[in-house]
Each structure stands twice: as structure tokens, then as C-alpha cells.
Design an enzyme around this catalytic site. Structure first.
Site, PDB file in Angstrom:
ATOM      1  N   CYS A 257       0.878  -1.189   0.000  1.00  0.00           N
ATOM      2  CA  CYS A 257       0.000   0.000   0.000  1.00  0.00           C
ATOM      3  C   CYS A 257       0.900   1.219   0.000  1.00  0.00           C
ATOM      4  O   CYS A 257       1.077   1.867   1.024  1.00  0.00           O
ATOM      5  CB  CYS A 257      -0.913   0.002   1.225  1.00  0.00           C
ATOM      6  SG  CYS A 257      -1.813  -1.539   1.511  1.00  0.00           S
ATOM      7  N   ALA A 259       1.427   4.352  -1.858  1.00  0.00           N
ATOM      8  CA  ALA A 259       1.309   5.796  -2.116  1.00  0.00           C
ATOM      9  C   ALA A 259       1.300   6.588  -0.809  1.00  0.00           C
ATOM     10  O   ALA A 259       0.781   6.103   0.203  1.00  0.00           O
ATOM     11  CB  ALA A 259       0.035   6.074  -2.913  1.00  0.00           C
ATOM     12  N   PRO A 260       1.894   7.793  -0.795  1.00  0.00           N
ATOM     13  CA  PRO A 260       2.526   8.493  -1.935  1.00  0.00           C
ATOM     14  C   PRO A 260       3.990   8.138  -2.168  1.00  0.00           C
ATOM     15  O   PRO A 260       4.648   8.756  -2.993  1.00  0.00           O
ATOM     16  CB  PRO A 260       2.383   9.963  -1.536  1.00  0.00           C
ATOM     17  CG  PRO A 260       2.471   9.938  -0.045  1.00  0.00           C
ATOM     18  CD  PRO A 260       1.793   8.663   0.393  1.00  0.00           C
ATOM     19  N   LYS A 263       7.623   5.568   2.242  1.00  0.00           N
ATOM     20  CA  LYS A 263       8.247   4.352   2.778  1.00  0.00           C
ATOM     21  C   LYS A 263       8.920   3.555   1.662  1.00  0.00           C
ATOM     22  O   LYS A 263       9.985   2.973   1.871  1.00  0.00           O
ATOM     23  CB  LYS A 263       7.200   3.517   3.514  1.00  0.00           C
ATOM     24  CG  LYS A 263       6.598   4.255   4.714  1.00  0.00           C
ATOM     25  CD  LYS A 263       5.496   3.459   5.358  1.00  0.00           C
ATOM     26  CE  LYS A 263       4.748   4.305   6.379  1.00  0.00           C
ATOM     27  NZ  LYS A 263       3.966   5.408   5.740  1.00  0.00           N
ATOM     28  N   ASP A 308      -4.930  -3.815  -6.739  1.00  0.00           N
ATOM     29  CA  ASP A 308      -5.575  -4.006  -5.445  1.00  0.00           C
ATOM     30  C   ASP A 308      -4.733  -5.000  -4.657  1.00  0.00           C
ATOM     31  O   ASP A 308      -4.566  -6.147  -5.078  1.00  0.00           O
ATOM     32  CB  ASP A 308      -6.998  -4.541  -5.652  1.00  0.00           C
ATOM     33  CG  ASP A 308      -7.797  -4.623  -4.353  1.00  0.00           C
ATOM     34  OD1 ASP A 308      -7.186  -4.813  -3.281  1.00  0.00           O
ATOM     35  OD2 ASP A 308      -9.028  -4.541  -4.425  1.00  0.00           O
ATOM     36  N   ASP A 327       1.465  -1.124   4.888  1.00  0.00           N
ATOM     37  CA  ASP A 327       1.147   0.139   5.575  1.00  0.00           C
ATOM     38  C   ASP A 327      -0.321   0.417   5.257  1.00  0.00           C
ATOM     39  O   ASP A 327      -0.647   1.081   4.288  1.00  0.00           O
ATOM     40  CB  ASP A 327       2.049   1.260   5.087  1.00  0.00           C
ATOM     41  CG  ASP A 327       1.829   2.542   5.864  1.00  0.00           C
ATOM     42  OD1 ASP A 327       1.894   2.493   7.108  1.00  0.00           O
ATOM     43  OD2 ASP A 327       1.571   3.589   5.232  1.00  0.00           O
ATOM     44  N   CYS A 380      -1.119   4.655  10.596  1.00  0.00           N
ATOM     45  CA  CYS A 380      -0.977   5.965  11.245  1.00  0.00           C
ATOM     46  C   CYS A 380      -2.215   6.246  12.101  1.00  0.00           C
ATOM     47  O   CYS A 380      -2.749   7.347  12.109  1.00  0.00           O
ATOM     48  CB  CYS A 380      -0.754   7.078  10.228  1.00  0.00           C
ATOM     49  SG  CYS A 380      -2.065   7.260   9.002  1.00  0.00           S
TER      50      CYS A 380
END
Length: 445
Positions: A257, A259-260, A263, A308, A327, A380
């Protein structure tokens, strides 16, 4: 000056009406009106501050409004942003705030609205504000004084206790610093600090991550240091993920996962040009962002595609990657300093809804990790349902994985009290970072 406050009112209205993202609307408004730097600062402060303090401002206003239900929403927003300036912005005189509010009311409303706005603000100026001592319930007091939804405050008190919740809510009201990660493939922290100081910025070393810098004053993205790929804007808590992943040169790594791309690019830098990062995101336009970031940083070992991440087994074979990072999308309750609108738009059911997505993504990655490889799950947010409970459920369903208790060895000094085995939970007030969760799992060889 009127234009700035009118622009602020437009942005706040759109956020409240359409649950639009504050950061995107602000950028759009700044570009549309071609605002100068001084006005950009004022606009940003008024918008973020008013949205952040919305519940507190309502508490203060209640004493001065007789029939709030009959007042149009834009008028309430105008009173909010005017009251915010009067209370929290020392450099703006009250008379100027009131004058500007009256002028906006004249342009947008009729004589009665103008008189009401003028009367309310002058009453506030004359009579002063009530304090919070009248609120006997602890959760309600924190909710109003620290301007967070009551349901969220109650939820956090259950998870973390009253003192931690109050400290966290207070931290969420503070304006965040811009932090950036130094691209150690190109330069050093000391060199970047020197170059930025020479360019007129006030910068210091980060508090948590060894390759972080903190911008006290100045515009980082306008500098040659940023444009040449020597730094990437990223919160310090987020910089810990690549360390937790235990990246080694030559590895094949999946960022499920991505974007942006913060990481992804950190992982690519730590690979030192050997091995590669396969980055995925659901949306093609976000893949372009990742590629653009990698290009700016001079990284050639990033491969990005739209996919996906719940469908990865259709694209990749079992045991394809030495390391996998999830993430996961989340409620974002760890980034309320940066995105204050989140706390007003989210509902309790959103937590339950997102956990099914998180589980689907994490579960799909299991077979892609090589024996002896590692899987990192991060968010987050600070919600146990999205963090510890997801990982516990995954470990129960996948006995071939276990906690990597060596994660602490790769993290900076100071985080030890917040590590439990292979899990790290940072709350915003610990280090002034985003609230962040990281779990490192290892697959049995």
C-alpha cells in the site's frame, strides 16, 4: 486581508458541508487566488485552527447565540473563524477581526446578519469567555476543552486512560513541524542542515530518527536541496518502518500500500542500489506520484504498478519476497494535527468498516513472504481494533508467523517503553510525531 478571510470561510464551509480534505482544499485555494506567502500563512492558520478548535469555539459561542438553529451554517463558520482569531492569534487586533467579519457579513448576507455578527463578537470582546470548570464529567470536559468528538474521547479513555487521552488531545491541537528524511545515498544530515541554513531556513536535527531533520521556519520544497532529491518530506514516526522491516542489500521487497511513496523510497535508499522494491497502489494517479518521487530521489530500484493489494496472489507467486510491508489504510487518528477534519468526519462504525479492509490486505500477503522472511504491518492510527487486534487475529490464522522480538534492536533509543515484543505503538505526545503503530512478524523457515 478581507480576501484571505473570505477564502478561509469558503474552505471551512466546503470542509463542513462536503467533508472535503482540508489539505487538498487549501492547496486548491492558494493556487486559485495566487496568494502571497504572508497570506498563505494566515489562511492556513485560520483554516486549520478553526477546524481544530471547532468544539471549543461552539462552547464559547453558546452563551452569545439565542436561537442557533435558525442561523445559516456560513454565519456560524464566520463566527467560528473570527472567534478563533480573537482568542488564539495575538498578532491580529480584535477590532480588525470584527471589522473584517462585518464586511464579509455585509457582502454575503443582509442587514440583520451583519448586526448579529457585529453584536455577538462585540459581546464576546466585552464580557469575555466562560471557563471549563462548570463541566463535571471528565470525558466531556476533555472533549470540549481539547476539541475532540466525545465518542472518540470516551473510546481513548477506555484504551489509554484519562491522563494519556488528555495529553494526546492537547498534542493534536498543536501545529506540526515539517520533518524530512535525508537521502543518505546522496548526502548526509550535517550537509543538508548546512545547505538549508545557507538557504535561509531554520532547521535542526530530528528528535527520533537518525536521518531526520526538522524545519522550524522556511519553505523546504522551494529549496534546491529538496528539488535535487536530497530530502523527502516524511514524519519521523513513519521513518521507523523501513528500520523495522530489517532491509538488507539485494532483497526483493513488496510495499503493498505504497502511495505516496515515502516508505517505498526509504526502503529503496536502504537497499543501496541492490535489490528492488515492488510498490503497489489501487489508483493509477498515485502510482505516478510514487514514480515521480523515485525519479526526484534518483532511485532506479523502484517498480510501481496499480493493483488491489488484496489480489496480489493473482500477480505474484508464493515466496516471492524477502520482506513485505503492509502500511494499511486506516482511520488516520494518529495524524489529527495535520488533518483535523478527520476527527469530525469519522464515526464509530468507520473503525469497524476499515478493519475488514485491513484484514483482507494483510491476510493476502502471507503466502508471498519467503520462509525466514519478515512481514511488517503499520498504520498511522492509534486504535487497538486497527492495530493490535488485527495482528493478533492474523497470528491466530497464520501459525507459520510469529512476532519478531528483535525489532527493538533496529529502532532508535527512547522508544523502548513503547515496544512490546514485535509491536511499537507511538502516541502523538510521546515525541511530537504522528501517532503510529508498527508490528514486525517473521515467517518460520
Amino acid at each position: 486581508m478581507t480576501n484571505v478571510r473570505e477564502a478561509a470561510l469558503d474552505v471551512i464551509e466546503k470542509i463542513n458541508k462536503n467533508q472535503a480534505y482540508s489539505n487538498l482544499l487549501l492547496n486548491e485555494t492558494i493556487n486559485k487566488h495566487k496568494l502571497i506567502r504572508k497570506d498563505i500563512g494566515l489562511l492556513t492558520e485560520i483554516v486549520y485552527g478553526t477546524i481544530q478548535r471547532q468544539k471549543t469555539l461552539d462552547f464559547y459561542l453558546d452563551d452569545f447565540l439565542t436561537n442557533r438553529k435558525k442561523i445559516q451554517p456560513w454565519v456560524i463558520s464566520l463566527l467560528h473563524l473570527s472567534l478563533y482569531q480573537m482568542i488564539y492569534l495575538d498578532r491580529v487586533p480584535d477590532r480588525a477581526v470584527i471589522h473584517e467579519a462585518v464586511e464579509i457579513a455585509k457582502k454575503r448576507g443582509h442587514k440583520g446578519i451583519t448586526g448579529m455578527v457585529n453584536g455577538v463578537l462585540r459581546n464576546v470582546q466585552r464580557k469575555g469567555l466562560k471557563d471549563f470548570s462548570s463541566i463535571s464529567d471528565s470525558a466531556e470536559r476533555v472533549s470540549i476543552e481539547k476539541s475532540h468528538p466525545l465518542w472518540l474521547v470516551k473510546r481513548w479513555i477506555e484504551q489509554f486512560g484519562l491522563a494519556e487521552t488528555e495529553a494526546m488531545c492537547e498534542e493534536n491541537l498543536q501545529a506540526p513541524y515539517v520533518t524530512a528524511r535525508v537521502n543518505t545515498m546522496k548526502t548526509t544530515v550535517e550537509q543538508v542542515l548546512h545547505e538549508l541554513s545557507e538557504a535561509g531556513l531554520d532547521v535542526i536535527k530530528g528528535d527520533l530518527s537518525e536521518d531526520a531533520i526538522k524545519v522550524i521556519q522556511g519553505h523546504l520544497i522551494e529549496t534546491d536541496v529538496y528539488k535535487s532529491g536530497e530530502v523527502t518530506i516524511q514524519d519521523e514516526s513513519s521513518m521507523l518502518v523501513a528500520r523495522a522491516l530489517d532491509v538488507e542489500s539485494g532483497q526483493a521487497i513488496l510495499d503493498a500500500c505504497a502511495a505516496p511513496g515515502g516508505k517505498t523510497t526509504h526502503i529503496a535508499e536502504r537497499l543501496q542500489g541492490e535489490g528492488y522494491v515492488q510498490s503497489l497502489d489501487l489508483h493509477e494517479h498515485k502510482i505516478k506520484l510514487i514514480k515521480k518521487q523515485a525519479e526526484r530521489l534518483g532511485l532506479t530500484n523502484v517498480e510501481a504498478m496499480a493493483l488491489d493489494s488484496r489480489l496480489v496472489t493473482d500477480k505474484f507467486e508464493e515466496n516471492s519476497f524477502d520482506r513485505v510491508l503492509v502500511d494499511a489504510p486506516c482511520t488516520g487518528f494518529g495524524v489529527l494535527r495535520r488533518k483535523p477534519d478527520i476527527k469530525w468526519s469519522k464515526k464509530p462504525e468507520d473503525v469497524e468498516r476499515i478493519t475488514s479492509v485491513q484484514w483482507g490486505i494483510l491476510d493476502s500477503q502471507a503466502s508471498l513472504v519467503k520462509p525466514g522472511g519478515k512481514l511488517v504491518y503499520s498504520t498511522c492510527t492509534i486504535e487497538e481494533a486497527e492495530n493490535q487486534e488485527i495482528v493478533a487475529a492474523f497470528l491466530k490464522d497464520h501459525p507459520e508467523f510469529s512476532m519478531d522480538n528483535t525489532m527493538i534492536e533496529r529502532l532508535p533509543n527512547g522508544v523502548e517503553p513503547y515496544v512490546d515484543g514485535g509491536e511499537l505503538q507511538l502516541l502523538p505526545h510521546y515525541f511530537g510525531t504522528d501517532g503510529f503503530y508498527i508490528a514486525t512478524l517473521i515467517k518460520d523457515s
